[in-house]
Design an enzyme around this catalytic site. Structure first.
Site, PDB file in Angstrom:
ATOM      1  N   ASP A  44      -3.776   6.294  -2.884  1.00  0.00           N
ATOM      2  CA  ASP A  44      -3.959   5.512  -1.662  1.00  0.00           C
ATOM      3  C   ASP A  44      -4.955   6.196  -0.730  1.00  0.00           C
ATOM      4  O   ASP A  44      -4.649   6.479   0.428  1.00  0.00           O
ATOM      5  CB  ASP A  44      -2.596   5.299  -0.981  1.00  0.00           C
ATOM      6  CG  ASP A  44      -1.581   4.677  -1.924  1.00  0.00           C
ATOM      7  OD1 ASP A  44      -1.450   3.444  -1.923  1.00  0.00           O
ATOM      8  OD2 ASP A  44      -0.947   5.420  -2.695  1.00  0.00           O
ATOM      9  N   HIS A 210       1.194   2.779 -10.202  1.00  0.00           N
ATOM     10  CA  HIS A 210       0.903   2.716  -8.764  1.00  0.00           C
ATOM     11  C   HIS A 210       2.171   2.493  -7.949  1.00  0.00           C
ATOM     12  O   HIS A 210       2.382   3.143  -6.922  1.00  0.00           O
ATOM     13  CB  HIS A 210      -0.095   1.599  -8.459  1.00  0.00           C
ATOM     14  CG  HIS A 210      -0.352   1.446  -6.984  1.00  0.00           C
ATOM     15  ND1 HIS A 210      -0.914   2.450  -6.227  1.00  0.00           N
ATOM     16  CD2 HIS A 210      -0.083   0.426  -6.118  1.00  0.00           C
ATOM     17  CE1 HIS A 210      -1.001   2.049  -4.966  1.00  0.00           C
ATOM     18  NE2 HIS A 210      -0.499   0.832  -4.870  1.00  0.00           N
ATOM     19  N   HIS A 219       7.770   0.339   1.381  1.00  0.00           N
ATOM     20  CA  HIS A 219       7.862  -0.655   0.307  1.00  0.00           C
ATOM     21  C   HIS A 219       9.177  -0.586  -0.459  1.00  0.00           C
ATOM     22  O   HIS A 219       9.575  -1.566  -1.095  1.00  0.00           O
ATOM     23  CB  HIS A 219       6.686  -0.497  -0.660  1.00  0.00           C
ATOM     24  CG  HIS A 219       5.360  -0.775  -0.033  1.00  0.00           C
ATOM     25  ND1 HIS A 219       5.017  -1.992   0.492  1.00  0.00           N
ATOM     26  CD2 HIS A 219       4.286   0.029   0.168  1.00  0.00           C
ATOM     27  CE1 HIS A 219       3.781  -1.940   0.977  1.00  0.00           C
ATOM     28  NE2 HIS A 219       3.323  -0.721   0.796  1.00  0.00           N
ATOM     29  N   HIS A 245       1.422   3.959  -3.725  1.00  0.00           N
ATOM     30  CA  HIS A 245       1.818   2.723  -3.047  1.00  0.00           C
ATOM     31  C   HIS A 245       2.421   2.977  -1.670  1.00  0.00           C
ATOM     32  O   HIS A 245       1.891   2.480  -0.686  1.00  0.00           O
ATOM     33  CB  HIS A 245       2.759   1.895  -3.920  1.00  0.00           C
ATOM     34  CG  HIS A 245       2.903   0.470  -3.471  1.00  0.00           C
ATOM     35  ND1 HIS A 245       1.824  -0.315  -3.148  1.00  0.00           N
ATOM     36  CD2 HIS A 245       4.007  -0.314  -3.282  1.00  0.00           C
ATOM     37  CE1 HIS A 245       2.252  -1.533  -2.800  1.00  0.00           C
ATOM     38  NE2 HIS A 245       3.557  -1.551  -2.857  1.00  0.00           N
TER      39      HIS A 245
END
Length: 324
Positions: A44, A210, A219, A245
């Site tokens: 990221d 990912h 998330h 992620h």
């Protein structure tokens, strides 16, 4: 740079060969003469140096030199906000080549795609053309990096698993070329991964994707991976699952298997302010920027998380059949 050129030639050979049934592309990356393998992992990150990306890169170079790393793993979301526009997109050099300039980082970068990468020209990141621009760059949707029986790294394309990207993409448009229909693609990925894991006799089995399987950050757990991918990892004796992620650093231990869940998604923009414990055991969580290092030998694995200032925030070690 020589190692990166060798890896690029291996990648070109893989891409030129006809795909074998139920077999993931395989690259060889031997360990050092002493039998060890040292790695950095970051995810990221691709923001043209902004949001402390350049500072993280500087510390990666310092740690990479101290550890004499063999390669770097990128856990995806390589270029924000919407991937690359094509193989000639200046963002490739502005966010990668011109940022990770330390001599210690001139090693192969084994890379998976993230959901933001799929929002652009996903095929561009897979193209050998980028390898000619920067020979470190090695990106395949799903593949294996094998290290002479000491370790096998299984890179999995997780973005197509997430149903909402297909059914509720909102304002985003995803590049599903070579992926649709979703169900067939996922079934093939799972079949090929299971076959590769079953075949592997490596001391260490590391799976890279990912999306998180377990995460306490924004998330959270990726339910599609919990349901579809995790049973295979448990059945095939996987040791480590590494992802990005979530823009943080975290280490979670499974309560019902030996798997360690490792998030290295702090390559640039971070500080989400979310921490929601799940059913597994949280060993470490840092809601900020940084990266992970890993040293493997036939006897043990040692990992560490480093912040943007180079401080070691968390270390952990595992010997086969025993925690150190």
């Amino acid at each position: 740079m020589a190692a990166a050129l060798v890896a690029l030639l291996a990648l070109l050979a893989v891409l030129a060969a006809p795909p074998a049934a139920a077999e993931l592309p395989r690259l060889e990356h031997p360990p050092k003469a002493d039998g060890s393998l040292t790695i950095l992992a970051v995810g990221d990150w691709g923001r043209r140096g902004q949001f402390n990306q350049s500072m993280v890169a500087t510390q990666m170079g310092i740690v990479g030199e101290k550890m004499d790393i063999d390669f770097v793993i990128s856990t995806g979301d390589n270029f924000y906000k919407n991937g690359l526009t094509g193989v000639d997109d200046a963002a490739f050099e502005e966010s990668f080549t011109h940022i990770y300039t330390a001599s210690s980082l001139q090693k192969p970068w084994y890379t998976v795609l993230g959901n933001h990468d799929y929002r652009g020209d996903a095929l561009a990141q897979l193209s050998p053309v980028l390898g000619k621009v920067d020979s470190r760059w090695i990106c395949i949707k799903s593949f294996v990096v094998s290290s002479a029986g000491m370790a096998d790294f299984f890179f999995v394309d997780t973005t197509p698993f997430v149903l909402k990207y297909w059914t509720n993409p909102k304002e985003s448009k995803y590049d599903w070329r070579g992926v649709a229909p979703r169900e067939t693609y996922i079934a093939n990925v799972l079949k090929d991964l299971d076959a590769a894991l079953k075949q592997s006799t490596a001391t260490w089995k590391v799976v890279v994707g990912h999306h998180a399987i377990r995460s306490v950050s924004e998330h959270g757990d990726t339910q599609e991976l919990v349901q579809l991918l995790l049973p295979i990892l448990k059945a095939r004796g996987v040791d480590l699952y590494l992802n990005g992620h979530d823009h943080c650093l975290e280490h979670i231990s499974s309560r019902d298997s030996p798997i360690q869940y490792l998030t290295s998604g702090g390559g640039s923009k971070a500080w989400r302010g979310v921490k929601t414990p799940n059913a597994d055991r949280m060993e470490f969580f840092y809601d900020g920027q940084g990266f992970m290092s890993l040293r493997l030998t036939a006897a043990e694995a040692r990992l560490a998380f480093h912040d943007v200032a180079g401080e070691v925030l968390h270390t952990w070690a595992l010997a086969k059949n025993a925690r150190l």
